[in-house]
Design an enzyme around this catalytic site. Structure first.
Site, mmCIF file in Angstrom:
data_model
loop_
_atom_site.group_PDB
_atom_site.id
_atom_site.type_symbol
_atom_site.label_atom_id
_atom_site.label_comp_id
_atom_site.label_asym_id
_atom_site.label_seq_id
_atom_site.Cartn_x
_atom_site.Cartn_y
_atom_site.Cartn_z
ATOM 1 N N GLY A 1 -4.014 61.804 26.911
ATOM 2 C CA GLY A 1 -4.834 62.991 27.151
ATOM 3 C C GLY A 1 -4.072 64.267 26.837
ATOM 4 C CB CYS A 2 -1.861 65.697 29.130
ATOM 5 S SG CYS A 2 -0.945 67.128 29.390
ATOM 6 C CB ILE A 3 0.411 66.214 24.045
ATOM 7 C CG1 ILE A 3 -1.003 66.578 23.538
ATOM 8 C CG2 ILE A 3 0.539 64.601 23.545
ATOM 9 C CD1 ILE A 3 -2.039 65.735 22.944
ATOM 10 C CB THR B 1 0.222 62.542 30.516
ATOM 11 O OG1 THR B 1 0.423 63.646 29.574
ATOM 12 C CG2 THR B 1 -1.242 62.352 30.586
#
Lengths: 105, 421
Positions: A103-105, B198
């Site tokens: 989802g997040c990067i 994340t």
């Protein structure tokens, strides 16, 4: 990396139980991962999502986002949450034998 | 005369115009950059506006001032890109033909994507800070805030600057402390992610900082609706979060021109080769910055690192060679943690943010994944670097386009980091 056994078949999974090799996946494995996550049985609508996820992952190299699934596979967001409660993107990927969506990067 | 057209005069477009003007002979190549207005916003500064640390004049300058000599700046909207005909149709119908095209149209917030967000509560009890107007109005709302529950919601990933929501909450904690009313404010972070961030090492660390500061975290929260009369944010799985002040990071999407050209994915980001930055649609079209669909962060540092790669690949493609420079997903972000301190993270596609020193081993002077005052000064100094060095497409000292393992401490249980080291 570790090994888990689904439907009698040993497969490689990551620390969170996501399969690392989509080629080791079988529909029976999907049914068992689904059961372990409280989904039983997998309906035709579940399979429509799973089929799309697998095809899209093969084409794109990454599991699809929920938005992509709703737009491309024609399953409304509300229904995605009924089919795969809590985190539909993450759960659909897990059942489809794909890596955890980034989802997040 | 051959033509290079660059769409978008933000961070990526401006620095590419400068690099390519130096690289391409002026008697053979014209370079045109198109943007809809002359307002270049220093986007990292928007974070500081709600807390009164920056004002409007600190973040906005004329685009024309940063477009180098020998590059034509056209102030115009873009209607559609027509890659089959190698041309761009501008808002007034003018056709702009090109030999090579660089798409640098960035990303925008799309608040209408969440039901009820732009209803009667919009800019009264619901605010964004990803636009200058939103950030300025949020500043007033924070000044007027007398206590209650402040909820920050990330609607959907990916968003520009994935650490900004955390920084906002850290700064809000500091701001309310300074005003002597922290005990009257509840801070809640509602995120679709399963943790603060994340990437595992950074997520654990940032989650710890949240806890220390008394910020509640609601994970796997996928917002489905806002009821601004009752002031309730609810999720698709029917969880409800009441709020007094809702700060939203709405869905981020690519440019409407990309949508009109039917060149984007479901969020209007342009499908792009993650290593060469070539658009999938045509070999003479390249994409840089937030406009891409790459699995890298949407951040100015990423646009800067991509710039070095794109310059080489454009020159290769122009010379008829296959583009061979390889973008590794390098990103570098300061994370404000409040009380005059900040963290720094440096990572790429394969290596998560790790502790250590940056950019030089042992010396630093910046610390990775560790709060320090020096990192905070680094973040403030970055504004000068942005206007004076980054936009002119210059390399920064000691910092390469590709991520370096120098100074980073690879954890023993992280095989990926070992491979890359």
């Amino acid at each position: 990396m570790s090994t888990a056994t689904f439907a009698g078949v040993p497969v490689e999974v990551d620390a969170e139980g996501f399969m690392t090799n989509p080629d080791e996946w079988t529909p029976e494995i999907a049914e068992e991962i689904a059961r372990q996550n409280g989904i039983d049985p997998l309906t035709e609508r579940h399979w429509a999502v799973i089929d799309f996820c697998r095809r899209d992952n093969e084409a794109k190299g990454t599991p699809p986002t929920v938005r992509r699934i709703t737009k491309q596979a024609g399953v409304p967001t509300k229904e995605m949450y009924q089919l795969f409660p809590k985190g539909p993107g993450i759960l659909a990927a897990k059942i489809s034998g794909l890596t955890k969506p980034k989802g997040c990067i | 005369m051959k033509k290079l057209v660059i769409l978008g005069g933000g961070t990526a477009g401006t620095l590419m115009s400068a690099k390519m003007r130096r690289a391409l002979p002026r008697d053979e190549w014209s370079i045109t950059i198109v943007d809809q207005d002359d307002d270049h916003v220093y986007q990292p500064g928007l974070l500081f506006i709600p807390f009164g640390m920056y004002e409007r004049r600190d973040v906005i300058r004329s685009r024309a001032r940063y477009v180098p000599k020998g590059v034509d700046l056209m102030l115009s909207g873009i209607d559609v890109i027509e890659p089959d005909d190698n041309r761009v149709r501008l808002a007034d119908g003018t056709l702009l033909p090109y030999d090579f095209l660089v798409i640098a149209t960035g990303s925008r917030i799309a608040p209408a994507e969440l039901e009820g967000l732009t209803g009667p509560g919009w800019q009264k009890s619901i605010f964004d800070f990803y636009t200058l107007d939103g950030a300025l109005k949020l500043h007033q709302a924070l000044e007027d805030f007398r206590g209650g529950r402040l909820v920050l919601n990330v609607q959907e990933m990916p968003i520009k600057c994935p650490v900004a929501p955390l920084e906002f909450l850290f700064l809000a904690d500091w701001y309310f402390h300074e005003r002597g009313m922290r005990d009257k404010v509840e801070l809640v972070y509602a995120t679709p992610l399963d943790g603060a961030f994340t990437k595992p090492t950074a997520s654990a660390l940032l989650g710890g900082v949240m806890e220390e500061k008394g910020i509640q975290v609601e994970t796997l929260f996928n917002a489905g609706e806002v009821d601004s009369e009752k002031r309730i944010l609810s999720s698709w799985d029917e969880r409800e979060i009441p709020y007094d002040l809702l700060v939203s990071i709405p869905t981020n999407m690519g440019s409407e021109a990309i949508e009109r050209s039917d060149m984007g994915d479901e969020l209007a980001f342009v499908p792009t080769d993650k290593h060469t930055l070539q658009a999938e649609v045509a070999p003479n079209v390249f994409v840089i910055g937030d406009a891409t669909d790459l699995p890298s962060s949407k951040a100015g540092s990423v646009a800067h690192f991509q710039g070095g790669i794109l310059e080489q690949n454009l020159l290769d493609a122009i010379a008829g060679r296959a583009p061979c420079a390889d973008f590794d997903g390098h990103a570098n972000c300061f994370v404000e943690t409040g009380f005059g301190k900040a963290l720094l993270i440096d990572f790429n596609y394969d290596v998560e943010p790790l502790p250590g020193r940056f950019p030089l081993a042992k010396v630093g002077p910046l610390k990775l994944l560790e709060e320090s005052r020096m990192n905070h000064w680094g973040k403030l100094a970055f504004r000068w670097i942005y206007w004076n060095q980054l936009l002119s497409g210059r390399e920064l000292p000691f910092v390469d386009s590709h991520m370096s393992m120098t100074g980073k401490k690879a954890p023993k249980d992280n095989p990926v980091a070992h491979v890359a080291a």
